[in-house]
Scaffold this motif. Structure first.
Motif, PDB file in Angstrom:
ATOM      1  N   LEU A   2       0.826  -1.202   0.000  1.00 59.28           N
ATOM      2  CA  LEU A   2       0.000   0.000   0.000  1.00 59.28           C
ATOM      3  C   LEU A   2       0.863   1.256   0.000  1.00 59.28           C
ATOM      4  O   LEU A   2       0.519   2.247  -0.650  1.00 59.28           O
ATOM      5  CB  LEU A   2      -0.932   0.008   1.208  1.00 59.28           C
ATOM      6  N   LYS A   3       2.004   1.212   0.685  1.00 55.71           N
ATOM      7  CA  LYS A   3       2.905   2.357   0.713  1.00 55.71           C
ATOM      8  C   LYS A   3       3.455   2.643  -0.684  1.00 55.71           C
ATOM      9  O   LYS A   3       3.566   3.794  -1.097  1.00 55.71           O
ATOM     10  CB  LYS A   3       4.055   2.082   1.687  1.00 55.71           C
ATOM     11  N   PHE A   4       3.744   1.587  -1.444  1.00 55.37           N
ATOM     12  CA  PHE A   4       4.234   1.750  -2.805  1.00 55.37           C
ATOM     13  C   PHE A   4       3.163   2.397  -3.696  1.00 55.37           C
ATOM     14  O   PHE A   4       3.450   3.315  -4.453  1.00 55.37           O
ATOM     15  CB  PHE A   4       4.649   0.390  -3.385  1.00 55.37           C
ATOM     16  N   LYS A   6       0.563   4.189  -2.697  1.00 54.31           N
ATOM     17  CA  LYS A   6       0.305   5.556  -2.227  1.00 54.31           C
ATOM     18  C   LYS A   6       1.378   6.514  -2.731  1.00 54.31           C
ATOM     19  O   LYS A   6       1.057   7.609  -3.213  1.00 54.31           O
ATOM     20  CB  LYS A   6       0.244   5.582  -0.702  1.00 54.31           C
ATOM     21  N   ASN A   7       2.630   6.124  -2.651  1.00 48.30           N
ATOM     22  CA  ASN A   7       3.707   6.990  -3.130  1.00 48.30           C
ATOM     23  C   ASN A   7       3.627   7.188  -4.639  1.00 48.30           C
ATOM     24  O   ASN A   7       3.895   8.276  -5.141  1.00 48.30           O
ATOM     25  CB  ASN A   7       5.065   6.403  -2.751  1.00 48.30           C
ATOM     26  N   GLU A  10       0.724   9.643  -5.415  1.00 57.09           N
ATOM     27  CA  GLU A  10       1.042  11.025  -5.049  1.00 57.09           C
ATOM     28  C   GLU A  10       1.913  11.706  -6.094  1.00 57.09           C
ATOM     29  O   GLU A  10       1.905  12.932  -6.200  1.00 57.09           O
ATOM     30  CB  GLU A  10       1.732  11.066  -3.689  1.00 57.09           C
TER      31      GLU A  10
END
Length: 61
Positions: A2-4, A6-7, A10
């Motif tokens: 999820l962090k990948f 999200k980044n 953005e």
């Protein structure tokens, strides 16, 4: 994972408009559907609801 995502999201310019557009499409669709249900004529609703039970037009192939 999820962090990948999200980044990555953005980094795309102008992507913040897509959730707003999808919410508007969803809301407008259900408002129009609600309006159609409220304004539908009783005869039409009765005719459509009896279609599955109408055996006069059944033909076997």
């Amino acid at each position: 994972m999820l962090k990948f995502v999200k980044n990555h999201m953005e980094s795309i310019t102008g992507i913040e408009i897509y959730p707003i557009i999808s919410l508007l499409i969803f809301f407008i669709f259900f408002v129009v559907l609600f309006y159609w249900v409220i304004t539908a004529k009783k005869d039409y609703i009765t005719t459509v609801s009896n279609l599955p039970l109408d055996n006069e037009n059944d033909t076997l192939l």
